[in-house]
Design an enzyme around this catalytic site. Sequence first.
Site, PDB file in Angstrom:
ATOM      1  CG  MET A  81      -1.918  -1.156   1.216  1.00 14.95           C
ATOM      2  SD  MET A  81      -2.950  -1.212   2.695  1.00 14.95           S
ATOM      3  CE  MET A  81      -3.971   0.244   2.477  1.00 14.95           C
ATOM      4  CG  HIS A  82       0.665   3.308   2.444  1.00 11.52           C
ATOM      5  ND1 HIS A  82      -0.636   3.685   2.726  1.00 11.52           N
ATOM      6  CD2 HIS A  82       0.997   2.373   3.379  1.00 11.52           C
ATOM      7  CE1 HIS A  82      -1.060   3.012   3.794  1.00 11.52           C
ATOM      8  NE2 HIS A  82      -0.090   2.219   4.197  1.00 11.52           N
ATOM      9  CG  ASP A 238      -0.026  -5.163   1.869  1.00 11.80           C
ATOM     10  OD1 ASP A 238      -0.747  -4.293   2.407  1.00 11.80           O
ATOM     11  OD2 ASP A 238       1.219  -5.114   1.892  1.00 11.80           O
TER      12      ASP A 238
END
EC number: 2.7.1.17
Length: 476
Positions: A81-82, A238
């Site tokens: 992520m991110h 995830d």
Amino acid sequence: MPHYLGIDVGTSAVKAILVDERQATIAEADVPLQISRPQDLWSEQDPEAWWQAVQTSLDQFVVKNAAALADVRGIGLSGQMHGAVLLDANNRPLRPAILWNDGRSFREAQELGAEHPGLSHDMGVIPMPGFTAPKLAWLARHEPETFRAVRKVLLPKDYIRLQLTGALVTDMSDAAGTWWLDEAKRDWSDKALAATGLGRDHMADLVEGSQVSGTLRAEIARQWGMRSDVVVAGGAGDAAAGAVGLGAIRDGSAFISLGTSGQLFVTTENYSPAPEALVHSFCHALTGRWFQMAAMLNGASCLAWAASLLRRDIGELLRETEAAYRKPSDILFLPYLAGERTQHTGLAQAVLEGVAYSFADAKRALEQAGTSLTQAGIIGGGSKSQFWTRIFASVLNIPIMRYHGSDKGPAFGAARLGRLAVTGEAPEEVCTAPAILETIAPDPRLVELYQPRIQAFRSLYRSLKPEFASAAQERI
């Protein structure tokens, strides 16, 4: 028989899994990835390396089981992520992707929080350097020409979707980690986007994780001998994909993820923001569900660090430490420090306990946010160690379940989302929990012994916290 494919774009590897209609694993692939650290605090990857790794995975499936690959009906995507994947007008990366564990935007995260304090309630958490929005604020300040050239900002797994389908789409759970998504409305926040100089036209389209996001491009289907009508689901970040794979989709379902990083995850039926407690409150991968999560950048990676420092095999080090284990270690390890040399098993035990103590802080943060834990599952590489799980059970003072097949992880959850996008089945029918391998209860004697060590850990962290902040400022 229908088959489903799950692809997880991790930090250290791309993992893919083929499952059949009974959710039995037919084939798996694991292709390693490298991280680039060109400057202090930086962490980057080339998006093309992800795509090459996915292609290698598909090549392996052709060799292992071409017939199953040819009968794939749905694909689900999961990913770290991110991360900020920055595309130009031709949908090509403008620079390497800036990853979740990149710390260069420390200043920008602080500024976003100070200048827009009201947004954190809508975004589910205060802005942090790992999130996507501060990264774009950093880009605008330090690489203005690149920032002006950005036409789309994608998350890592969605770059793979672009290659597979040609669609610019993300799902709610992954978008939740950008600090641009209004979590309650499950829609992009115009205010948050404007705070970083962006608009909706820079964002991907939004779908739920189990919805169809596109179909496989004809040339991709031909290259790997797949059907022409394969659908690609929205997928998930995830953390949420791991929850789907573990069956943690009902209110109160909780688990510990002990991989490179660590998470303490609880599914909620309502959006319950608690930014003041530093708890992440994000959209889940399924419609009408959210989750609360306390996230740590350091999980099982701390044990890998210790093994590398001591030039020891992780399994051997764990066995020696377990054999020598009698009580909580007199050594305190903060997962945020490099540590120093000491007796091998003493250092290893301190590392195992230090990570568990950080999860005790995470549990307390969730309790402050109104979510109590009475038990939890455990997944990720660290869950393979029964010894480490026993430490967690006593430190957290809750029973912890180890599962059969818990190492399948987010890729398995992604495959389930791919199936739901095809069949439209009720998530409760597909996203069931795996069989429990064992339930480890806390040891009352160790629970009592660990309490003062947890307090000492917290006291040491409080004393050093200003030094951490000062060091971070100096490195920017």
